[in-house]
Motif scaffolding. Sequence first.
Motif, PDB file in Angstrom:
ATOM      1  N   MET A   1       9.260 -37.569  17.293  1.00  0.00           N
ATOM      2  CA  MET A   1       9.358 -37.392  15.880  1.00  0.00           C
ATOM      3  C   MET A   1       8.104 -38.001  15.167  1.00  0.00           C
ATOM      4  O   MET A   1       7.941 -39.447  15.665  1.00  0.00           O
ATOM      5  CB  MET A   1      10.656 -37.954  15.215  1.00  0.00           C
ATOM      6  N   LEU A   2       7.423 -37.297  14.628  1.00  0.00           N
ATOM      7  CA  LEU A   2       5.924 -37.964  14.092  1.00  0.00           C
ATOM      8  C   LEU A   2       6.299 -38.842  12.684  1.00  0.00           C
ATOM      9  O   LEU A   2       7.052 -38.386  11.727  1.00  0.00           O
ATOM     10  CB  LEU A   2       5.188 -36.914  13.569  1.00  0.00           C
ATOM     11  N   VAL A   3       6.201 -39.995  12.941  1.00  0.00           N
ATOM     12  CA  VAL A   3       6.551 -41.154  11.732  1.00  0.00           C
ATOM     13  C   VAL A   3       5.665 -41.039  10.867  1.00  0.00           C
ATOM     14  O   VAL A   3       5.745 -41.308   9.472  1.00  0.00           O
ATOM     15  CB  VAL A   3       6.542 -42.330  12.168  1.00  0.00           C
ATOM     16  N   GLY A   4       4.343 -41.394  11.263  1.00  0.00           N
ATOM     17  CA  GLY A   4       3.072 -41.325  10.410  1.00  0.00           C
ATOM     18  C   GLY A   4       1.798 -41.099  11.035  1.00  0.00           C
ATOM     19  O   GLY A   4       1.784 -41.319  12.350  1.00  0.00           O
ATOM     20  N   GLN A   5       0.825 -40.550  10.350  1.00  0.00           N
ATOM     21  CA  GLN A   5      -0.516 -40.451  10.999  1.00  0.00           C
ATOM     22  C   GLN A   5      -1.599 -40.654  10.039  1.00  0.00           C
ATOM     23  O   GLN A   5      -1.359 -40.511   8.886  1.00  0.00           O
ATOM     24  CB  GLN A   5      -0.576 -39.224  11.727  1.00  0.00           C
ATOM     25  N   THR A   6      -2.841 -41.179  10.656  1.00  0.00           N
ATOM     26  CA  THR A   6      -4.153 -41.247   9.887  1.00  0.00           C
ATOM     27  C   THR A   6      -5.224 -40.664  10.920  1.00  0.00           C
ATOM     28  O   THR A   6      -4.777 -39.694  11.761  1.00  0.00           O
ATOM     29  CB  THR A   6      -4.380 -42.833   9.607  1.00  0.00           C
ATOM     30  N   ALA A   7      -6.386 -40.796  10.791  1.00  0.00           N
ATOM     31  CA  ALA A   7      -7.467 -39.707  10.936  1.00  0.00           C
ATOM     32  C   ALA A   7      -7.290 -40.388  12.615  1.00  0.00           C
ATOM     33  O   ALA A   7      -7.789 -39.743  13.352  1.00  0.00           O
ATOM     34  CB  ALA A   7      -8.725 -40.015  10.368  1.00  0.00           C
ATOM     35  N   ASN A   8      -7.217 -41.649  12.859  1.00  0.00           N
ATOM     36  CA  ASN A   8      -7.453 -42.243  14.185  1.00  0.00           C
ATOM     37  C   ASN A   8      -6.255 -42.612  14.731  1.00  0.00           C
ATOM     38  O   ASN A   8      -6.367 -43.192  16.256  1.00  0.00           O
ATOM     39  CB  ASN A   8      -8.687 -43.242  13.977  1.00  0.00           C
ATOM     40  N   CYS A   9      -4.914 -42.556  14.386  1.00  0.00           N
ATOM     41  CA  CYS A   9      -3.792 -43.032  14.943  1.00  0.00           C
ATOM     42  C   CYS A   9      -2.544 -42.259  14.371  1.00  0.00           C
ATOM     43  O   CYS A   9      -2.555 -41.807  13.495  1.00  0.00           O
ATOM     44  CB  CYS A   9      -3.629 -44.663  14.996  1.00  0.00           C
ATOM     45  N   ALA A  10      -1.570 -42.535  15.085  1.00  0.00           N
ATOM     46  CA  ALA A  10      -0.192 -42.122  14.670  1.00  0.00           C
ATOM     47  C   ALA A  10       0.994 -42.805  15.557  1.00  0.00           C
ATOM     48  O   ALA A  10       0.702 -43.519  16.617  1.00  0.00           O
ATOM     49  CB  ALA A  10      -0.175 -40.425  15.283  1.00  0.00           C
ATOM     50  N   ILE A  11       2.154 -42.498  14.691  1.00  0.00           N
ATOM     51  CA  ILE A  11       3.200 -43.568  15.343  1.00  0.00           C
ATOM     52  C   ILE A  11       4.141 -42.447  15.505  1.00  0.00           C
ATOM     53  O   ILE A  11       4.635 -41.552  14.651  1.00  0.00           O
ATOM     54  CB  ILE A  11       3.745 -44.332  14.384  1.00  0.00           C
ATOM     55  N   LEU A  12       4.867 -42.306  16.801  1.00  0.00           N
ATOM     56  CA  LEU A  12       5.968 -41.480  17.327  1.00  0.00           C
ATOM     57  C   LEU A  12       7.100 -42.192  17.339  1.00  0.00           C
ATOM     58  O   LEU A  12       7.391 -43.319  17.834  1.00  0.00           O
ATOM     59  CB  LEU A  12       5.601 -40.725  18.748  1.00  0.00           C
ATOM     60  N   ASP A  13       8.498 -41.704  17.058  1.00  0.00           N
ATOM     61  CA  ASP A  13       9.759 -42.024  17.328  1.00  0.00           C
ATOM     62  C   ASP A  13      10.309 -41.236  18.389  1.00  0.00           C
ATOM     63  O   ASP A  13      10.977 -40.057  18.018  1.00  0.00           O
ATOM     64  CB  ASP A  13      10.688 -42.199  16.089  1.00  0.00           C
ATOM     65  N   ASP A  14      10.052 -41.501  19.536  1.00  0.00           N
ATOM     66  CA  ASP A  14      10.456 -40.706  20.759  1.00  0.00           C
ATOM     67  C   ASP A  14      12.164 -40.555  20.870  1.00  0.00           C
ATOM     68  O   ASP A  14      12.470 -39.322  21.115  1.00  0.00           O
ATOM     69  CB  ASP A  14       9.875 -41.162  22.001  1.00  0.00           C
ATOM     70  N   TRP A  15      12.689 -41.597  20.626  1.00  0.00           N
ATOM     71  CA  TRP A  15      14.114 -41.457  20.809  1.00  0.00           C
ATOM     72  C   TRP A  15      14.718 -40.424  19.449  1.00  0.00           C
ATOM     73  O   TRP A  15      15.601 -39.499  19.916  1.00  0.00           O
ATOM     74  CB  TRP A  15      15.046 -42.707  20.418  1.00  0.00           C
ATOM     75  N   ALA A  16      14.255 -40.366  18.234  1.00  0.00           N
ATOM     76  CA  ALA A  16      14.465 -39.559  17.423  1.00  0.00           C
ATOM     77  C   ALA A  16      13.967 -38.153  17.582  1.00  0.00           C
ATOM     78  O   ALA A  16      14.961 -37.159  17.352  1.00  0.00           O
ATOM     79  CB  ALA A  16      13.998 -39.957  15.900  1.00  0.00           C
ATOM     80  N   HIS A  17      13.058 -37.880  18.195  1.00  0.00           N
ATOM     81  CA  HIS A  17      12.782 -36.358  18.748  1.00  0.00           C
ATOM     82  C   HIS A  17      13.516 -35.929  19.777  1.00  0.00           C
ATOM     83  O   HIS A  17      14.218 -34.864  19.561  1.00  0.00           O
ATOM     84  CB  HIS A  17      11.177 -36.609  19.385  1.00  0.00           C
ATOM     85  N   HIS A  18      13.991 -36.825  20.639  1.00  0.00           N
ATOM     86  CA  HIS A  18      14.862 -36.203  21.484  1.00  0.00           C
ATOM     87  C   HIS A  18      16.374 -35.916  21.018  1.00  0.00           C
ATOM     88  O   HIS A  18      16.952 -35.057  21.296  1.00  0.00           O
ATOM     89  CB  HIS A  18      14.727 -37.091  23.037  1.00  0.00           C
ATOM     90  N   ASP A  19      16.744 -36.901  20.163  1.00  0.00           N
ATOM     91  CA  ASP A  19      18.169 -36.775  19.493  1.00  0.00           C
ATOM     92  C   ASP A  19      18.051 -35.434  18.691  1.00  0.00           C
ATOM     93  O   ASP A  19      19.209 -35.050  18.427  1.00  0.00           O
ATOM     94  CB  ASP A  19      18.162 -38.073  18.514  1.00  0.00           C
ATOM     95  N   ASN A  20      16.865 -35.147  17.978  1.00  0.00           N
ATOM     96  CA  ASN A  20      16.911 -33.889  17.197  1.00  0.00           C
ATOM     97  C   ASN A  20      17.001 -32.558  17.858  1.00  0.00           C
ATOM     98  O   ASN A  20      17.689 -31.573  17.754  1.00  0.00           O
ATOM     99  CB  ASN A  20      15.489 -34.014  16.398  1.00  0.00           C
ATOM    100  N   VAL A  21      16.577 -32.927  19.365  1.00  0.00           N
ATOM    101  CA  VAL A  21      16.786 -31.824  20.079  1.00  0.00           C
ATOM    102  C   VAL A  21      18.285 -31.384  20.423  1.00  0.00           C
ATOM    103  O   VAL A  21      18.659 -30.251  20.754  1.00  0.00           O
ATOM    104  CB  VAL A  21      16.105 -31.829  21.618  1.00  0.00           C
ATOM    105  N   TYR A  22      19.084 -32.534  20.577  1.00  0.00           N
ATOM    106  CA  TYR A  22      20.414 -32.343  21.084  1.00  0.00           C
ATOM    107  C   TYR A  22      21.526 -32.601  19.700  1.00  0.00           C
ATOM    108  O   TYR A  22      22.622 -32.697  19.884  1.00  0.00           O
ATOM    109  CB  TYR A  22      20.851 -33.394  21.876  1.00  0.00           C
ATOM    110  N   LYS A  23      20.975 -32.376  18.620  1.00  0.00           N
ATOM    111  CA  LYS A  23      21.542 -32.815  17.359  1.00  0.00           C
ATOM    112  C   LYS A  23      22.915 -31.613  17.261  1.00  0.00           C
ATOM    113  O   LYS A  23      23.959 -32.052  16.594  1.00  0.00           O
ATOM    114  CB  LYS A  23      20.883 -32.807  16.001  1.00  0.00           C
ATOM    115  N   GLN A  24      22.677 -30.319  17.864  1.00  0.00           N
ATOM    116  CA  GLN A  24      24.015 -29.522  17.710  1.00  0.00           C
ATOM    117  C   GLN A  24      24.983 -29.492  18.781  1.00  0.00           C
ATOM    118  O   GLN A  24      25.823 -28.862  18.982  1.00  0.00           O
ATOM    119  CB  GLN A  24      23.272 -28.072  17.684  1.00  0.00           C
TER     120      GLN A  24
END
Length: 385
Positions: free
Chosen positions: A1-24
């Motif tokens: 999951m993309l937490v935030g980004q600027t022109a030169n960087c970003a922060i990802l929450d990988d656990w939240a991304h995969h949790d969303n895949v299996y949310k159902q």
Amino acid sequence: MLVGQTANCAILDDWAHHDNVYKQSSFAPKKVLYDISEPFRMDSQVAALEKTKNEGKERRKRKRPQLNCYVDPKFQQTCKHVVAVHADIVNLGQNFFHEKQEDSFKNNKDARAAANELSGLDALPCSSGQMSSFVEVDLAGSDSMKWHDDCCVLWRNSSNDCITVELSNSKYILPPRSAFILGDASLSRHLIQSSRTFDFILLDPPWENKAVKRQKTYATSFEDDLLSLPIDTLLAENGLVAIWVTNNQRLQRFVEDKLLAKWNLQKLARWHWLKLTTGGEFVCDFKPHYKVPFESIIFASRATDIFPSSTINCQKNLPEEFVFASTPSAVHSRKPSLNELLAHFDRKFSNCLEYFARYLLPNTVSIGFEALKLQNVAYFDEVCE
């Protein structure tokens, strides 16, 4: 999951991304595996630090002989860039990173213990690269996989729901619209028969390095094997290719000078995955001559001189140098998903192919000896509805 980004960087929450895949589904990825709250250290280092703290003494650093370790100037420059961007990432993640725990000597004990326990799971059956026959099997509506010893199988979950199937007395969770081949990367040649092309091809080769040799966690892939992969045939005209690389400069030159040329590709960008604790610290000491807390990924597209009709939309959208940070899993060599981050740069994919995969994603054909490894239910917690 993309937490935030600027022109030169970003922060990802990988656990939240995969949790969303299996949310159902009734499963969620084990969160303890991402409980990396402090930099990894040798247990002896942690014991020494704790002893010094308890005795109320200031630890004296041992004088070590000065070693003239050569560091490639280009890599030195990359390290300086990543360190500089780290300050921007910490500022960007003020509301995301946890408050740093002072004087903690757990050394990520819970995450490491969970990962070690999972490392003993049974190996998966696999198809050899010599398999000449090919079949597709849709597992939607099934609860088990019947292994085929005589042919290469493309297993598929065509449904829009997660399903659970059994193979060799173990259960695996398959994301919606996912597919996989358990076996050698060269088996991707069978995908050509059905005239498939992919708009995003990701490779995470098990490059040989000292750490891999010590741990013996997986077999390394020979460079000649990579050169023979049919990437040029399987890539859609405006497709994007991404290749994870180690910080070995010889290997990076091999990718940029030989591999991309063999596949008729041109380099677009090189990004860096910075591994941080939940408090925003480097997960290990930053020592360019020994080890650094980041890995790189090279993006490429079709060479315009060979494919002049290609618009290469990705060329104008992807920044050439970019740093994205996340807290890694304690499971060895698990890379974060880049789909949401690439979508931020207008690169949205509906038909993906991943080589040397260790887990599955929706809308993706995953190929590898361990393509199902991290889909074992043991890597998940069952959640109460």
